[in-house]
Design an enzyme around this catalytic site. Structure first.
Site, mmCIF file in Angstrom:
data_model
loop_
_atom_site.group_PDB
_atom_site.id
_atom_site.type_symbol
_atom_site.label_atom_id
_atom_site.label_comp_id
_atom_site.label_asym_id
_atom_site.label_seq_id
_atom_site.Cartn_x
_atom_site.Cartn_y
_atom_site.Cartn_z
ATOM 1 N N GLU A 43 43.203 52.122 44.874
ATOM 2 C CA GLU A 43 42.216 52.143 43.892
ATOM 3 C C GLU A 43 41.417 50.853 43.725
ATOM 4 O O GLU A 43 40.830 50.822 42.505
ATOM 5 C CB GLU A 43 43.083 52.578 42.672
ATOM 6 C CG GLU A 43 43.778 50.853 42.281
ATOM 7 C CD GLU A 43 45.164 51.297 42.913
ATOM 8 O OE1 GLU A 43 45.589 51.407 44.674
ATOM 9 O OE2 GLU A 43 46.049 50.761 42.916
ATOM 10 N N HIS B 42 47.035 48.483 47.464
ATOM 11 C CA HIS B 42 46.024 49.817 46.007
ATOM 12 C C HIS B 42 44.657 49.548 46.566
ATOM 13 O O HIS B 42 43.410 49.422 46.493
ATOM 14 C CB HIS B 42 46.427 48.740 45.263
ATOM 15 C CG HIS B 42 47.628 47.931 45.026
ATOM 16 N ND1 HIS B 42 47.746 48.194 43.977
ATOM 17 C CD2 HIS B 42 48.440 47.363 45.524
ATOM 18 C CE1 HIS B 42 49.376 48.361 43.374
ATOM 19 N NE2 HIS B 42 48.894 47.181 44.171
ATOM 20 N N CYS C 233 51.473 52.123 47.365
ATOM 21 C CA CYS C 233 52.726 51.009 47.080
ATOM 22 C C CYS C 233 53.475 50.977 46.259
ATOM 23 O O CYS C 233 54.572 51.097 47.672
ATOM 24 C CB CYS C 233 52.300 49.563 46.129
ATOM 25 S SG CYS C 233 52.303 48.147 45.891
HETATM 26 N N1 GLN Z 1 57.719 46.172 43.340
HETATM 27 C C1 GLN Z 1 57.351 46.815 44.071
HETATM 28 C C2 GLN Z 1 57.188 45.707 45.338
HETATM 29 O O1 GLN Z 1 57.296 44.380 44.402
HETATM 30 C C3 GLN Z 1 56.086 47.490 44.596
HETATM 31 C C4 GLN Z 1 54.576 46.631 43.971
HETATM 32 C C5 GLN Z 1 53.343 47.736 43.431
HETATM 33 O O2 GLN Z 1 53.564 48.628 43.695
HETATM 34 N N2 GLN Z 1 52.299 46.971 43.282
HETATM 35 O O3 GLN Z 1 56.763 45.290 46.365
#
Ligand code: GLN
Length: 545
Positions: free
Chosen positions: A509, A507, A382
């Protein structure tokens, strides 16, 4: 499918952090292994309506379900143990319950009646507890918090009422307590447990099973004493010792006959449980043949529950690779180009973690530059993927001021808001959340890891890869190996001439399960093992990728 489900209510006493989530998940697994369909619900007594907006430093990771609910991290344990998807209906906060009741009240649905905790709030809790009734054999309902908390009262009252409604033999009450060992006296003390059960009984709940967390084994005498004073039969006073790995807990419970006791008390037909595959998995965790060190670079490393699913995914991937994954926790805010070499010395892989806000970003970018240039396996998740794109844009594609518009508006916002996120003001539940399909490029690292070209993964972010720079970045060598089926959203980036460099917008994970793991984590650990075998970090190559 059963007409109505059997219920197991799990409460906790004495103190928090005794591992109610793991206990619930372990009981769920034991019943599943006996052939029953199981789901687990968690009720959190706090008032927040959107757990997604809670501070990770205080509350740990936000676990996202397939249907996009931002939930308590215990739901991650449920999924990892049961290998069953959770949903919005598996988690409720007191805030959500009150919110629903108040919304109905304002619509006039209570016809001017006085709206009260009992019966209106408790009825709404019971309605939610019944969501899975008849859909699975057993519903396990975990009540967050500790008995005695003011916040827990309506939930305990709902448990009492629902147990009565369900009737004898259909509801089982399990209470998790603590039996401290007092070193100076050389004794295990039962008093806190007695008090906790007393408090529970004041709410009309008589426990059927006590799970006693303890540092020392409970001998028969002490179990008899607890049983007598707490009104629980001795065989149902079960010790829950600290385990070497949390995945051992189901086996420890099984050894003490917990699943047989539950099956008997709930009149579940007897099947023999089969823990063979699970035991093999645990053996691999406990006796790996090799070891790799993976740096986890993130902002919340001081509170490791913030990365719960990531660290568990490494346990799974490690067991599958027959390797112990030793995580080196690195605070991204302390990572500087000057100390990077020393901080990353000897690592076999680097994972740059998800996150929000600008703190620690430059540390993450510096780490990515380091591993990209040295051929050290890299996994960006992410925000970690977004940082990889920024790093590549700055140092390879020649956009010196590249950044995400989350942190700084520049002429090269390679990570930016999509039109549908512009102007969103409500913080709770408004990100790109939940499961989305993704198409993989044939012969990419991602496709090889997944052994598939179409996958689904879960998201939780606002910002995305900016398509305005797509051509420039791909021309410079960035490979977009996963996109949304319409090609509009970039979900995975990787580098061709690098042993393992993969950044994912989602994600992974959250979908790593015990025994089977997650393809990307498994492949990343495999690459780290290979790196470790190769002896040392490859010499610096300034060659452009
Ligand atoms: N801050 C970033 C976004 O909002 C990444 C978010 C995250 O890592 N879950 O896109």
């Amino acid at each position: 499918m059963p007409k109505s489900s059997k219920y197991i209510f799990i409460t906790g006493g004495v103190l928090s952090s005794l591992g109610k989530g793991i206990a619930s998940a372990s009981i769920g697994l034991l019943l599943k292994q006996r052939g029953y369909s199981v789901t687990i619900q968690k009720f959190d007594p706090y008032i927040n309506v959107d757990p997604g907006t809670m501070n990770p430093f205080q509350h740990g990771e936000v676990y996202v379900t397939e249907d996009g609910a931002e939930t308590d991290l215990d739901l991650g344990h449920y999924e990892r143990y049961l290998d069953v998807n959770m949903s919005k209906a598996n988690n409720a906060t007191a805030g959500q319950v009150y919110y629903d009741v108040l919304t109905r009240e304002r619509k006039g649905e209570y016809l001017g009646k006085t709206v009260q905790v009992v019966p209106h709030i408790t009825d709404e809790i019971k309605r939610r507890m019944r969501t899975f009734d008849g859909k699975v054999d057993v519903v396990i309902t975990e009540i967050g918090g500790t008995v005695g908390d003011i916040e827990s009262l309506p939930f305990l009252e709902a448990v009492r009422q629902l147990s009565l409604d369900l009737g004898q033999g259909n509801a089982l009450k399990v209470h998790l307590t603590y039996v401290p060992y007092i070193r100076s006296a050389g004794e295990l003390k039962t008093k806190p447990t007695q008090h906790s059960v007393k408090a529970l009984m004041e709410h009309g709940i008589m426990p059927d099973v006590l799970l006693c967390r303890a540092e020392m084994p409970l001998d028969d005498e002490i179990r008899a004493k607890i049983g007598l004073f707490c009104n629980v039969e001795v065989r149902s006073v079960i010790e829950a010792l600290d385990a070497e790995t949390i995945y051992e807990v189901p086996m420890m419970f099984a050894k003490r006959g917990l699943d047989t006791i539950i099956a008997e008390k709930l009149h579940l037909r007897k099947h023999d449980g089969d823990l063979e595959t699970w035991s093999k998995f645990v053996r691999h965790i406990k006796a790996p043949s090799k070891k790799v060190t993976i740096a986890l670079v993130g902002k919340y490393v001081k509170y490791r529950d913030s990365y719960k699913s990531i660290s568990e995914a490494f346990v799974h991937a490690g067991a599958i690779n027959n390797a112990e994954v030793d995580i080196r926790w690195i605070d991204s805010e302390r990572l500087k180009p000057e100390n990077i070499k020393e901080k990353l010395k000897g690592v076999d892989g680097v994972l740059v973690a998800p996150g929000f806000g600008s703190r620690g970003i430059e540390g993450k970018i510096a780490a990515i530059k380091y591993v990209r240039e040295r051929g050290i396996p890299f996994f960006g998740i992410c925000l970690g993927m977004q940082c990889a794109v920024i790093e590549f844009a700055r140092n390879v594609a020649g956009m010196a001021d590249a950044n995400s518009s989350e942190f700084k508006k520049t002429t090269h916002n390679v990570i930016d808001l999509m039109p549908d996120q512009q102007g969103v003001v409500d913080k709770g539940g408004t990100m790109r959340l939940g499961s989305y399909p993704c198409v993989l490029t044939p012969r990419s690292k991602a496709a090889a890891a997944y052994r598939s070209e179409r996958i689904t993964e879960r998201h939780r972010h606002r910002y995305e890869f900016n398509n305005a720079f797509r051509e420039q970045l791909t021309k410079a060598g960035l490979r977009l190996s996963g996109t949304s089926p319409d090609g509009r959203l970039v979900e995975i980036v990787e580098l061709k001439d690098h042993p393992w460099f993969v950044g994912v917008q989602f994600h992974p994970e959250l979908k790593s399960r015990a025994v089977t793991g997650h393809p990307l984590f498994v492949d990343f650990v495999k690459a780290a093992v290979k790196h470790a075998k190769s002896g040392k970090q490859r010499p610096t190559s300034r060659k452009r990728v």
